[in-house]
Design a protein around this motif. Structure first.
Motif, PDB file in Angstrom:
ATOM      1  N   GLU A  42      14.928  43.573  42.173  1.00  0.00           N
ATOM      2  CA  GLU A  42      16.237  44.206  42.300  1.00  0.00           C
ATOM      3  C   GLU A  42      17.353  43.169  42.369  1.00  0.00           C
ATOM      4  N   LYS A  43      17.124  42.101  43.125  1.00  0.00           N
ATOM      5  CA  LYS A  43      18.130  41.037  43.230  1.00  0.00           C
ATOM      6  C   LYS A  43      18.337  40.355  41.884  1.00  0.00           C
ATOM      7  N   CYS A  44      17.255  40.124  41.172  1.00  0.00           N
ATOM      8  CA  CYS A  44      17.347  39.492  39.847  1.00  0.00           C
ATOM      9  C   CYS A  44      18.142  40.376  38.886  1.00  0.00           C
ATOM     10  N   ALA A  45      17.848  41.659  38.902  1.00  0.00           N
ATOM     11  CA  ALA A  45      18.559  42.597  38.024  1.00  0.00           C
ATOM     12  C   ALA A  45      20.049  42.610  38.349  1.00  0.00           C
ATOM     13  N   GLU A  46      20.352  42.578  39.623  1.00  0.00           N
ATOM     14  CA  GLU A  46      21.752  42.556  40.047  1.00  0.00           C
ATOM     15  C   GLU A  46      22.441  41.279  39.566  1.00  0.00           C
ATOM     16  N   LEU A  47      21.743  40.148  39.687  1.00  0.00           N
ATOM     17  CA  LEU A  47      22.316  38.871  39.255  1.00  0.00           C
ATOM     18  C   LEU A  47      22.605  38.830  37.760  1.00  0.00           C
ATOM     19  N   VAL A  48      21.702  39.426  36.973  1.00  0.00           N
ATOM     20  CA  VAL A  48      21.904  39.410  35.515  1.00  0.00           C
ATOM     21  C   VAL A  48      22.778  40.563  35.041  1.00  0.00           C
ATOM     22  N   GLY A  49      23.039  41.513  35.913  1.00  0.00           N
ATOM     23  CA  GLY A  49      23.928  42.603  35.555  1.00  0.00           C
ATOM     24  C   GLY A  49      23.271  43.697  34.737  1.00  0.00           C
ATOM     25  N   CYS A  50      22.028  44.002  35.030  1.00  0.00           N
ATOM     26  CA  CYS A  50      21.359  45.113  34.344  1.00  0.00           C
ATOM     27  C   CYS A  50      20.575  45.913  35.373  1.00  0.00           C
ATOM     28  N   SER A  51      19.999  47.009  34.929  1.00  0.00           N
ATOM     29  CA  SER A  51      19.250  47.846  35.859  1.00  0.00           C
ATOM     30  C   SER A  51      17.871  47.260  36.132  1.00  0.00           C
ATOM     31  N   TYR A  52      17.330  47.645  37.251  1.00  0.00           N
ATOM     32  CA  TYR A  52      15.989  47.228  37.651  1.00  0.00           C
ATOM     33  C   TYR A  52      14.979  47.648  36.575  1.00  0.00           C
ATOM     34  N   THR A  53      15.100  48.875  36.097  1.00  0.00           N
ATOM     35  CA  THR A  53      14.169  49.411  35.095  1.00  0.00           C
ATOM     36  C   THR A  53      14.224  48.621  33.797  1.00  0.00           C
ATOM     37  N   HIS A  54      15.413  48.319  33.344  1.00  0.00           N
ATOM     38  CA  HIS A  54      15.569  47.562  32.102  1.00  0.00           C
ATOM     39  C   HIS A  54      14.966  46.163  32.239  1.00  0.00           C
ATOM     40  N   LEU A  55      15.278  45.489  33.330  1.00  0.00           N
ATOM     41  CA  LEU A  55      14.759  44.143  33.537  1.00  0.00           C
ATOM     42  C   LEU A  55      13.234  44.158  33.636  1.00  0.00           C
ATOM     43  N   SER A  56      12.701  45.136  34.333  1.00  0.00           N
ATOM     44  CA  SER A  56      11.254  45.263  34.475  1.00  0.00           C
ATOM     45  C   SER A  56      10.578  45.446  33.119  1.00  0.00           C
ATOM     46  N   ARG A  57      11.136  46.314  32.304  1.00  0.00           N
ATOM     47  CA  ARG A  57      10.583  46.582  30.965  1.00  0.00           C
ATOM     48  C   ARG A  57      10.662  45.338  30.083  1.00  0.00           C
ATOM     49  N   GLU A  58      11.789  44.652  30.092  1.00  0.00           N
ATOM     50  CA  GLU A  58      11.963  43.450  29.270  1.00  0.00           C
ATOM     51  C   GLU A  58      11.070  42.311  29.750  1.00  0.00           C
ATOM     52  N   PHE A  59      10.920  42.192  31.059  1.00  0.00           N
ATOM     53  CA  PHE A  59      10.059  41.149  31.618  1.00  0.00           C
ATOM     54  C   PHE A  59       8.627  41.349  31.156  1.00  0.00           C
ATOM     55  N   LYS A  60       8.155  42.586  31.239  1.00  0.00           N
ATOM     56  CA  LYS A  60       6.782  42.898  30.819  1.00  0.00           C
ATOM     57  C   LYS A  60       6.612  42.648  29.320  1.00  0.00           C
ATOM     58  N   LYS A  61       7.623  42.987  28.539  1.00  0.00           N
ATOM     59  CA  LYS A  61       7.552  42.786  27.092  1.00  0.00           C
ATOM     60  C   LYS A  61       7.462  41.294  26.754  1.00  0.00           C
ATOM     61  N   GLU A  62       8.207  40.473  27.463  1.00  0.00           N
ATOM     62  CA  GLU A  62       8.246  39.036  27.190  1.00  0.00           C
ATOM     63  C   GLU A  62       7.046  38.268  27.736  1.00  0.00           C
ATOM     64  N   THR A  63       6.569  38.652  28.908  1.00  0.00           N
ATOM     65  CA  THR A  63       5.518  37.873  29.563  1.00  0.00           C
ATOM     66  C   THR A  63       4.128  38.503  29.480  1.00  0.00           C
ATOM     67  N   GLY A  64       4.096  39.788  29.218  1.00  0.00           N
ATOM     68  CA  GLY A  64       2.817  40.492  29.187  1.00  0.00           C
ATOM     69  C   GLY A  64       2.316  40.888  30.562  1.00  0.00           C
ATOM     70  N   MET A  65       3.123  40.644  31.577  1.00  0.00           N
ATOM     71  CA  MET A  65       2.715  41.038  32.934  1.00  0.00           C
ATOM     72  C   MET A  65       3.904  41.592  33.701  1.00  0.00           C
ATOM     73  N   ARG A  66       3.579  42.342  34.747  1.00  0.00           N
ATOM     74  CA  ARG A  66       4.641  42.873  35.599  1.00  0.00           C
ATOM     75  C   ARG A  66       5.236  41.737  36.428  1.00  0.00           C
ATOM     76  N   PHE A  67       6.460  41.949  36.882  1.00  0.00           N
ATOM     77  CA  PHE A  67       7.166  40.929  37.650  1.00  0.00           C
ATOM     78  C   PHE A  67       6.388  40.528  38.897  1.00  0.00           C
ATOM     79  N   VAL A  68       5.865  41.513  39.626  1.00  0.00           N
ATOM     80  CA  VAL A  68       5.148  41.218  40.868  1.00  0.00           C
ATOM     81  C   VAL A  68       3.868  40.427  40.571  1.00  0.00           C
ATOM     82  N   GLU A  69       3.222  40.709  39.454  1.00  0.00           N
ATOM     83  CA  GLU A  69       2.034  39.940  39.070  1.00  0.00           C
ATOM     84  C   GLU A  69       2.411  38.484  38.776  1.00  0.00           C
ATOM     85  N   PHE A  70       3.491  38.290  38.047  1.00  0.00           N
ATOM     86  CA  PHE A  70       3.989  36.945  37.748  1.00  0.00           C
ATOM     87  C   PHE A  70       4.332  36.203  39.039  1.00  0.00           C
ATOM     88  N   LEU A  71       5.045  36.881  39.919  1.00  0.00           N
ATOM     89  CA  LEU A  71       5.465  36.283  41.186  1.00  0.00           C
ATOM     90  C   LEU A  71       4.248  35.893  42.027  1.00  0.00           C
TER      91      LEU A  71
END
Length: 84
Positions: free
Chosen positions: A2-31
């Motif tokens: 949520e903090k990351c999405a706020e910093l980049v100026g997009c929604s949590y859902t959008h950032l989550s979807r794009e992160f998974k598309k780029e990395t192949g894993m969910r944000f929490v898995e990456f973290l």
């Protein structure tokens, strides 16, 4: 996330979807993978306690740390220490 999405100026859902598309894993898995890597580097040192390792690697719950570590590495942190 949520903090990351706020910093980049997009929604949590959008950032989550794009992160998974780029990395192949969910944000929490990456973290968690990053946190386990940090924990492994601390475990090798052998000069700090397990509680300090849990805290310094970004986990806030001792049991969750052990669960995640075993899921990612296939062994417990203690087993990892004895191997190194």
């Amino acid at each position: 996330m949520e903090k990351c999405a706020e910093l980049v100026g997009c929604s949590y859902t959008h950032l989550s979807r794009e992160f998974k598309k780029e990395t192949g894993m969910r944000f929490v898995e990456f973290l968690n993978r990053q946190r386990v890597n940090k924990a492994k580097s601390l475990l090798i040192r052998k000069d700090i306690t397990m509680k300090e390792i849990v805290d310094l690697s970004g986990f806030h719950n001792y049991n969750y740390f052990f669960k995640v570590f075993k899921e990612i590495e296939g062994i417990t942190p203690s087993e990892f220490m004895t191997k190194k």
